[in-house]
Design an enzyme around this catalytic site. Structure first.
Site, mmCIF file in Angstrom:
data_model
loop_
_atom_site.group_PDB
_atom_site.id
_atom_site.type_symbol
_atom_site.label_atom_id
_atom_site.label_comp_id
_atom_site.label_asym_id
_atom_site.label_seq_id
_atom_site.Cartn_x
_atom_site.Cartn_y
_atom_site.Cartn_z
ATOM 1 N N ASP A 264 0.810 -1.733 0.409
ATOM 2 C CA ASP A 264 0.624 -0.124 0.130
ATOM 3 C C ASP A 264 0.860 1.524 0.169
ATOM 4 O O ASP A 264 0.727 2.151 -0.398
ATOM 5 C CB ASP A 264 -1.027 -0.189 1.493
ATOM 6 N N THR B 136 3.759 1.700 -1.413
ATOM 7 C CA THR B 136 4.765 1.582 -2.672
ATOM 8 C C THR B 136 3.409 1.678 -3.594
ATOM 9 O O THR B 136 4.093 2.797 -4.718
ATOM 10 C CB THR B 136 4.624 -0.007 -3.446
ATOM 11 N N ASP C 278 0.082 -10.609 3.447
ATOM 12 C CA ASP C 278 -0.606 -10.624 3.896
ATOM 13 C C ASP C 278 -2.439 -10.578 3.518
ATOM 14 O O ASP C 278 -3.598 -10.958 4.721
ATOM 15 C CB ASP C 278 -1.437 -8.978 5.066
ATOM 16 N N GLU D 43 0.306 -11.487 13.754
ATOM 17 C CA GLU D 43 1.407 -9.900 14.277
ATOM 18 C C GLU D 43 0.429 -9.367 15.219
ATOM 19 O O GLU D 43 0.898 -8.433 15.856
ATOM 20 C CB GLU D 43 2.949 -9.867 13.522
#
Length: 425
Positions: free
Chosen positions: A190, A192, A220, A319
């Site tokens: 996102d 980038t 993800d 995470e």
């Protein structure tokens, strides 16, 4: 040719509530551009196939489930080769850049952009930008040919190197202009793609005939518009190894607990899919579902119950899960990495320590905990067969779009059909 007004979204409406979220085109700001016959119609690999060009008006629905009275809703322009192109193959000078973290399939996307340009359109000049965005002005370039990229899909990582940050819009566009580049393929997440959007805006402001195409990269799988992101299948498959190891460790000792931390900063897709595929996981914790530790219905109570029933258990945690529970001790709260992502504490280590502390205080039962973090092993592997096919389709869709003069878009499957999606979405 330069224009100063900022780009406004192209939205086309039709009957029955039809909305097309269109992507920019070179002729939006450079009128009267000449068109050329698509070389594919004389390509022996394609010319035998009927109806291989996409109709200019084809669109893909964002929502596939509707009621009989509901509006037709948002659509995107369908990806694929067009009958007319806005670049002659000999005039194309393309470049490819990879930014952000690693992801299975990066090399496959690079390979298929190069081979797609070369074999489908006869484009011979393709540059690789070394080391992410800053490579445009600070690093050397790599000449890419089908021979150079022939076997790279069998390797993990990216042959072009990658980095976070380093985005200087004016320097990047100056470099694009100075090198005579007229097609830019940007592979990244996102942050980038936000950078790609700014590059497109500056190119448009200068009135340059340069197509900017993005290929979204997020292991993800957390882009809501597209069906899935490349590398996700491979990540889930590789995560099975870590879960299996945790299960073996847990069942081999008295009251064994195997804890596995998987990627998933804001979404728990990898953790959830790996859990569903494994069938060895007793508890899966993801960012979308809050949880608590103490008291009735808490995590500690559940762990004790599973250990009494089975003698062992496996816990998978994404995470980004439980970050609110760590907030008191987080010193990096609000800090970001070079890509603009929020810095997270290691929730795997934290929850492992919390579980150990709980059982040492209770003195009810012996407990043996093993913690596994396979993050970088998963990111670094080559893509599997499914992702290789998917990466090929993404790369070719991006090439078709750029050759057809579309710009300021990212490509991805929406309800099983590849589409061009404007950067702002």
């Amino acid at each position: 040719m330069g224009t100063s007004d900022s780009y406004k979204p192209k939205t086309v409406t039709g009957s029955a509530g039809y909305v097309l979220e269109d992507v920019p085109h070179l002729i939006d700001y450079i009128p009267d551009l000449p068109t050329y016959t698509n070389p594919l119609q004389d390509n022996p690999s394609y010319s035998v196939v009927k109806q291989y060009f996409v109709n200019a008006d084809d669109s893909v629905a964002q929502k596939i489930v509707v009621h009989k009275d509901s509006p037709r809703g948002t659509h995107f322009r369908r990806a694929g080769p067009r009958q007319k192109v806005y670049f002659e193959p000999d005039d194309v000078h393309a470049c490819i850049v990879t930014c952000g973290g690693l992801c299975p399939g990066l090399n496959t996307v690079i390979r298929e952009i190069v081979c797609g340009l070369y074999h489908m359109y006869g484009v011979k000049k393709v540059l690789g930008i070394d080391g992410g965005y800053r490579g445009f002005y600070a690093r050397n370039t790599v000449t890419l040919t089908p021979k150079v990229v022939n076997d790279i899909h069998k390797r993990g990582g990216t042959i072009l190197g990658s980095s976070r940050g380093g985005h200087d819009t004016n320097k990047i566009v100056d470099s694009i202009q100075d090198r005579g580049i007229n097609q830019v393929y940007i592979i990244g997440g996102d942050g980038t793609q936000r950078g790609a959007s700014v590059i497109f805006e500056e190119i448009r402001r200068r009135g340059l005939k340069v197509a900017v195409a993005g290929i979204p990269k997020t292991i993800d799988n957390d882009i809501p518009v597209i069906d899935r992101s490349f590398g996700f299948d491979t990540a889930v498959e590789e995560a099975q190894r870590a879960i299996n190891a945790a299960h073996v460790e847990a069942e081999s000792v008295e009251n064994g607990i195997g804890v596995v931390k998987l990627m998933g900063r804001y979404s728990g897709f990898i953790a959830m899919y790996a859990t569903l595929a494994s069938r060895d996981v007793d508890c899966c914790l993801i960012p979308e579902s809050p949880f608590y530790l103490e008291g009735p219905g808490g995590l500690f109570e559940y762990i004790e119950k599973r250990l009494k029933e089975n003698g062992h258990m496996v816990l998978v945690i994404a995470e980004g899960a439980g970050q609110d529970l760590l907030s008191e001790s987080i010193q990096s709260m609000g800090k970001q990495d070079a890509s603009g992502n929020k810095l997270l504490q290691d929730v795997g280590l934290w929850i492992s320590q919390k579980i150990k502390d709980h059982f040492s205080k209770q003195n009810k039962m012996v407990m043996n905990l093993k913690y596994i973090d396979p993050t970088y092993m998963i990111r670094a592997v080559p893509s599997n067969a499914s992702d290789n096919v998917y990466c090929t389709l993404l790369a070719h869709s991006a090439v078709h779009g750029a050759m057809a003069g579309y710009t300021g878009f990212t490509v991805g499957p929406v309800n099983g059909r590849h589409a061009y999606i404007p950067f702002y979405l």
